[in-house]
Write a protein that holds these residues in place. Structure first.
Motif, PDB file in Angstrom:
ATOM      1  N   THR B  90      48.738   3.094  17.793  1.00  0.00           N
ATOM      2  CA  THR B  90      49.661   3.463  18.861  1.00  0.00           C
ATOM      3  C   THR B  90      50.408   4.735  18.462  1.00  0.00           C
ATOM      4  O   THR B  90      50.425   5.119  17.290  1.00  0.00           O
ATOM      5  N   GLY B  91      51.014   5.354  19.454  1.00  0.00           N
ATOM      6  CA  GLY B  91      51.754   6.592  19.195  1.00  0.00           C
ATOM      7  C   GLY B  91      52.814   6.394  18.134  1.00  0.00           C
ATOM      8  O   GLY B  91      52.985   7.220  17.235  1.00  0.00           O
ATOM      9  N   ARG B  92      53.516   5.271  18.208  1.00  0.00           N
ATOM     10  CA  ARG B  92      54.582   5.013  17.251  1.00  0.00           C
ATOM     11  C   ARG B  92      54.024   4.850  15.832  1.00  0.00           C
ATOM     12  O   ARG B  92      54.568   5.393  14.874  1.00  0.00           O
ATOM     13  N   GLU B  93      52.900   4.120  15.732  1.00  0.00           N
ATOM     14  CA  GLU B  93      52.294   3.900  14.403  1.00  0.00           C
ATOM     15  C   GLU B  93      51.847   5.226  13.787  1.00  0.00           C
ATOM     16  O   GLU B  93      52.031   5.472  12.592  1.00  0.00           O
ATOM     17  N   ILE B  94      51.249   6.061  14.623  1.00  0.00           N
ATOM     18  CA  ILE B  94      50.765   7.341  14.112  1.00  0.00           C
ATOM     19  C   ILE B  94      51.922   8.205  13.628  1.00  0.00           C
ATOM     20  O   ILE B  94      51.897   8.762  12.528  1.00  0.00           O
ATOM     21  N   LEU B  95      52.957   8.282  14.456  1.00  0.00           N
ATOM     22  CA  LEU B  95      54.087   9.126  14.070  1.00  0.00           C
ATOM     23  C   LEU B  95      54.767   8.587  12.813  1.00  0.00           C
ATOM     24  O   LEU B  95      55.202   9.360  11.947  1.00  0.00           O
ATOM     25  N   GLU B 111      63.078   8.644  18.160  1.00  0.00           N
ATOM     26  CA  GLU B 111      63.860   9.771  18.677  1.00  0.00           C
ATOM     27  C   GLU B 111      62.950  10.892  19.196  1.00  0.00           C
ATOM     28  O   GLU B 111      63.083  11.362  20.322  1.00  0.00           O
ATOM     29  N   LEU B 112      62.004  11.290  18.332  1.00  0.00           N
ATOM     30  CA  LEU B 112      61.103  12.384  18.696  1.00  0.00           C
ATOM     31  C   LEU B 112      60.193  11.986  19.846  1.00  0.00           C
ATOM     32  O   LEU B 112      59.917  12.784  20.737  1.00  0.00           O
ATOM     33  N   LEU B 113      59.724  10.721  19.822  1.00  0.00           N
ATOM     34  CA  LEU B 113      58.858  10.274  20.908  1.00  0.00           C
ATOM     35  C   LEU B 113      59.606  10.343  22.230  1.00  0.00           C
ATOM     36  O   LEU B 113      59.036  10.687  23.263  1.00  0.00           O
ATOM     37  N   GLY B 114      60.901  10.036  22.191  1.00  0.00           N
ATOM     38  CA  GLY B 114      61.713  10.162  23.387  1.00  0.00           C
ATOM     39  C   GLY B 114      61.851  11.619  23.800  1.00  0.00           C
ATOM     40  O   GLY B 114      61.741  11.965  24.970  1.00  0.00           O
ATOM     41  N   GLN B 115      62.054  12.455  22.811  1.00  0.00           N
ATOM     42  CA  GLN B 115      62.267  13.868  23.082  1.00  0.00           C
ATOM     43  C   GLN B 115      61.073  14.519  23.784  1.00  0.00           C
ATOM     44  O   GLN B 115      61.240  15.422  24.596  1.00  0.00           O
ATOM     45  N   LEU B 118      57.552  10.440  25.571  1.00  0.00           N
ATOM     46  CA  LEU B 118      56.535   9.397  25.395  1.00  0.00           C
ATOM     47  C   LEU B 118      57.190   8.014  25.238  1.00  0.00           C
ATOM     48  O   LEU B 118      56.564   7.098  24.709  1.00  0.00           O
ATOM     49  N   ASP B 119      58.413   7.860  25.705  1.00  0.00           N
ATOM     50  CA  ASP B 119      59.127   6.584  25.545  1.00  0.00           C
ATOM     51  C   ASP B 119      58.284   5.404  25.995  1.00  0.00           C
ATOM     52  O   ASP B 119      58.174   4.390  25.316  1.00  0.00           O
ATOM     53  N   ASP B 120      57.692   5.580  27.181  1.00  0.00           N
ATOM     54  CA  ASP B 120      57.007   4.443  27.790  1.00  0.00           C
ATOM     55  C   ASP B 120      55.653   4.179  27.161  1.00  0.00           C
ATOM     56  O   ASP B 120      55.101   3.097  27.309  1.00  0.00           O
ATOM     57  N   ALA B 121      55.102   5.184  26.499  1.00  0.00           N
ATOM     58  CA  ALA B 121      53.724   5.050  26.009  1.00  0.00           C
ATOM     59  C   ALA B 121      53.669   4.855  24.505  1.00  0.00           C
ATOM     60  O   ALA B 121      52.595   4.783  23.937  1.00  0.00           O
ATOM     61  N   MET B 122      54.817   4.748  23.842  1.00  0.00           N
ATOM     62  CA  MET B 122      54.771   4.772  22.386  1.00  0.00           C
ATOM     63  C   MET B 122      54.093   3.549  21.779  1.00  0.00           C
ATOM     64  O   MET B 122      53.625   3.601  20.663  1.00  0.00           O
ATOM     65  N   ASP B 123      53.996   2.458  22.538  1.00  0.00           N
ATOM     66  CA  ASP B 123      53.355   1.277  21.974  1.00  0.00           C
ATOM     67  C   ASP B 123      51.971   0.999  22.558  1.00  0.00           C
ATOM     68  O   ASP B 123      51.451  -0.100  22.420  1.00  0.00           O
ATOM     69  N   LEU B 137      52.360  14.154  21.628  1.00  0.00           N
ATOM     70  CA  LEU B 137      52.435  13.440  20.358  1.00  0.00           C
ATOM     71  C   LEU B 137      52.257  14.433  19.208  1.00  0.00           C
ATOM     72  O   LEU B 137      52.929  14.360  18.175  1.00  0.00           O
ATOM     73  N   GLY B 138      51.343  15.380  19.418  1.00  0.00           N
ATOM     74  CA  GLY B 138      51.128  16.419  18.411  1.00  0.00           C
ATOM     75  C   GLY B 138      52.387  17.225  18.177  1.00  0.00           C
ATOM     76  O   GLY B 138      52.732  17.573  17.047  1.00  0.00           O
ATOM     77  N   LEU B 139      53.083  17.472  19.259  1.00  0.00           N
ATOM     78  CA  LEU B 139      54.328  18.223  19.167  1.00  0.00           C
ATOM     79  C   LEU B 139      55.377  17.435  18.394  1.00  0.00           C
ATOM     80  O   LEU B 139      56.063  17.969  17.517  1.00  0.00           O
ATOM     81  N   ALA B 140      55.491  16.148  18.725  1.00  0.00           N
ATOM     82  CA  ALA B 140      56.444  15.289  18.013  1.00  0.00           C
ATOM     83  C   ALA B 140      56.118  15.290  16.525  1.00  0.00           C
ATOM     84  O   ALA B 140      57.008  15.361  15.672  1.00  0.00           O
ATOM     85  N   GLN B 141      54.845  15.242  16.220  1.00  0.00           N
ATOM     86  CA  GLN B 141      54.378  15.279  14.835  1.00  0.00           C
ATOM     87  C   GLN B 141      54.818  16.562  14.142  1.00  0.00           C
ATOM     88  O   GLN B 141      55.252  16.548  12.991  1.00  0.00           O
TER      89      GLN B 141
END
Lengths: 276, 310
Positions: B90-95, B111-115, B118-123, B137-141
């Motif tokens: 998931t997005g959260r696991e990757i980050l 925080e970054l996922l929200g920024q 991707l709040d709704d898709a992080m899981d 997600l790449g940007l958050a990374q």
């Protein structure tokens, strides 16, 4: 060290997630229980034959299965990351190539070790509980030795798979080469050795020949689990050569350890020179 | 301290010269646009700064250290072109995985996922993500651990206009906080308002560097005046002709408006003469855009010259 563990941890959780670990453990447990139960079938009865016979049968099966599983687990370690597009990104992180490779090894190695421990451990406990008048102490020691050597054998093939994985640039090529490695060490090598022996009518340097067994981790594994148990009279094929080896079990253990240390070091060296 | 500094850097790939004597630096609090056609050496420059490769010649220093040193990489954020992730996570696991690798605080992850929205898709698993979501997600990374040097390769690919505007706003904020940012893009009109300086690469060498005004001066490209006449176009034309007309002046008219191309140095003189004549009802001034400047420096050799698809 921290980054190594981060990589290892991801590999480990991947193998839990895609159920590799549990699948391997179940296969091992089923095999072990099956062999224990039907071990005496050859002599016309159903039941537990003996601890040495059971371990010998398990080792014979393990020789085919363990390398295959290890190679499957590890062949795409690096080339898979590259094809997936994550290798480049990982390398921009504060993470050296060595840390990535050793982290992968730790993760894959732990996966295999845990699966072996759980699978054969459960089988060992089942045998101890269900079989009447089995010598539990001897069984425990034999099982322990079997589990450790199986793990080491698996690690050596994981390391061999890495040598392929850091070198090639496409996953199917890596898979093909991994299969070739399996074919060579599990099937071809002993045939070649026997062939040499027969063709030279025993004239081939008798001093050297037993040492050649050390060039194959599966033969070391076999020697460790079969020879140390049985009288050499029972040995067949190239294994009888092992009886002539002037090194004891500790030498064999060391050889098996070297069999994962050296390929892993080689893979590391190749990986460092790889262009990303 | 500069974010990076390339001094006379050359790079050879199998004997082919990919970069040839490039001098380039980036200071903190600056957004540098890095432009060039495919194969011009943009990616190679970025890889050298990231320490993925070492130059065949010249010197690369990054954040006052050596490129590729883990202590330095910790402060660099990088978004590769066509970023890809582990599809089964998931997005959260990757980050979180990347945060651990970077030694960043795990609290940054949600925080970054929200920024990046991707709040709704992080899981949900990344394999269900759209291209734009992967890009976010790449940007958050890339933003993990508050980088002091941020390098973004085609960051707006797959982003909708609103997300693109959000991204540029975010980059501006980071720049104001002192981050040095490198932006590679083919969407020149999109990045034009946001970059402080542009560097144009062709065939491995730096063609031009500077802010847009100085690039325009270097290019010496004409400014276009679009004039609506008070009475007739002909009357306007004579005013223009009388106003110290010199070489490089070109006129054409359509839709009752007169378009005059004028050299930057002569622009003000012409405008004053026009104003004084009283023949002007409306006046538009069009400066050459980043795209015009880019085409000028690259040369319009056609697609074949640009060495690739796109």
């Amino acid at each position: 060290m921290n980054s190594i563990w981060t990589i290892a941890r991801k590999e480990l959780s991947d193998s839990l997630r895609n159920r590799w670990l549990i699948a391997i453990a179940i296969v091992f447990a089923t095999l072990a229980v099956g062999i224990a139960w039907f071990g005496a079938a050859a002599s016309g009865q159903v039941g537990y034959a003996s601890t040495p016979a059971t371990i010998a049968s398990l080792a014979s099966l393990g020789i085919f299965l363990i390398p295959l599983i290890a190679l499957l687990l590890a062949y795409d370690a690096i080339v898979g990351e590259e094809e997936g597009g994550t290798l480049l990104l990982l390398m921009t992180y504060p993470l050296s190539r060595g840390q990535l490779l050793f982290g992968k090894f730790l993760g894959h190695g732990l996966t295999l070790a845990l699966a072996t421990l759980i699978g054969f451990g459960v089988a060992g406990v089942a045998i101890a509980l269900l079989v009447e008048d089995v010598a539990v102490g001897a069984l425990a020691i034999a099982m322990f030795r079997f589990i450790v050597s199986t793990t080491l054998l698996g690690w050596s093939f994981i390391a061999l798979a890495y040598v392929v994985s850091v070198r090639v640039s496409e996953k199917p090529v890596a898979a093909g080469l991994a299969l070739a490695i399996w074919f060579f060490f599990v099937l071809i090598f002993d045939l070649m050795l026997l062939g040499t022996l027969v063709a030279s009518q025993g004239e081939f340097n008798p001093e050297l020949l037993p040492w050649l067994l050390l060039l194959n981790p599966t033969d070391i594994y076999r020697l460790l689990n079969i020879v140390t148990f049985s009288d050499s009279a029972q040995l067949s094929g190239v294994l009888s050569l092992g009886a002539d080896l002037p090194i004891g079990p500790s030498g064999l253990w060391l050889a098996l350890v070297l069999w994962f240390v050296i390929p892993l070091t080689g893979a590391w060296a190749l990986f460092r020179s790889r262009r990303i | 301290m500069s974010c990076f500094c390339l001094e006379n850097v050359s790079y050879k790939y199998d004997k082919a010269l990919v970069l040839n004597g490039v001098d380039l630096r980036l200071e903190p609090g600056e957004i540098l646009g890095l432009f060039g056609h495919n194969g011009a050496g943009k990616t190679t420059s970025i890889k050298l700064i990231l320490g993925l490769m070492t130059p065949s010649q010249g010197k690369v220093s990054v954040l006052d250290g050596e490129a590729g040193d883990p202590k330095i990489s910790q402060h660099i954020g990088y978004l590769p072109e066509n970023v890809m992730f582990y599809p089964q996570l998931t997005g959260r696991e990757i980050l979180a995985h990347f945060a651990r690798l970077k030694g960043a605080n795990l609290r940054q992850v949600p925080e970054l996922l929200g920024q990046v929205g991707l709040d709704d898709a992080m899981d949900t698993r990344v394999k269900t993500y759209s291209k734009g979501m992967r890009q976010r997600l790449g940007l958050a990374q890339a933003l993990l651990g508050k980088p002091r040097l941020l390098m973004l390769d085609e960051p707006t690919v797959g982003l909708d206009p609103v997300a693109t505007a959000d991204l540029y706003r975010l980059l501006r904020k980071l720049r104001d906080e002192g981050t040095g940012i490198v932006l590679c893009s083919h969407v020149l009109p999109g990045v034009e308002p946001y970059i402080d300086r542009a560097a144009i690469l062709t065939e491995g060498s730096l063609k031009a560097v500077g802010d847009l005004a100085s690039l325009r001066r270097q290019a010496n490209m004409p400014t276009t005046l679009s004039i609506e006449p008070e009475s007739t176009v002909a009357a306007l034309e004579s005013v223009v002709n009388n106003a110290k007309a010199s070489a490089g002046l070109m006129m054409r008219h359509d839709n009752g408006r007169l378009h005059v191309d004028v050299r930057p140095a002569e622009k003000m003189a012409l405008v004053k003469a026009l104003m004084a004549s009283g023949e002007v009802r409306d006046l538009g001034i069009y400066q050459p855009t980043l795209e015009d400047v880019y085409v000028h420096f690259i040369g319009s050799g056609g697609l074949a010259h640009r060495g690739g698809a796109q």
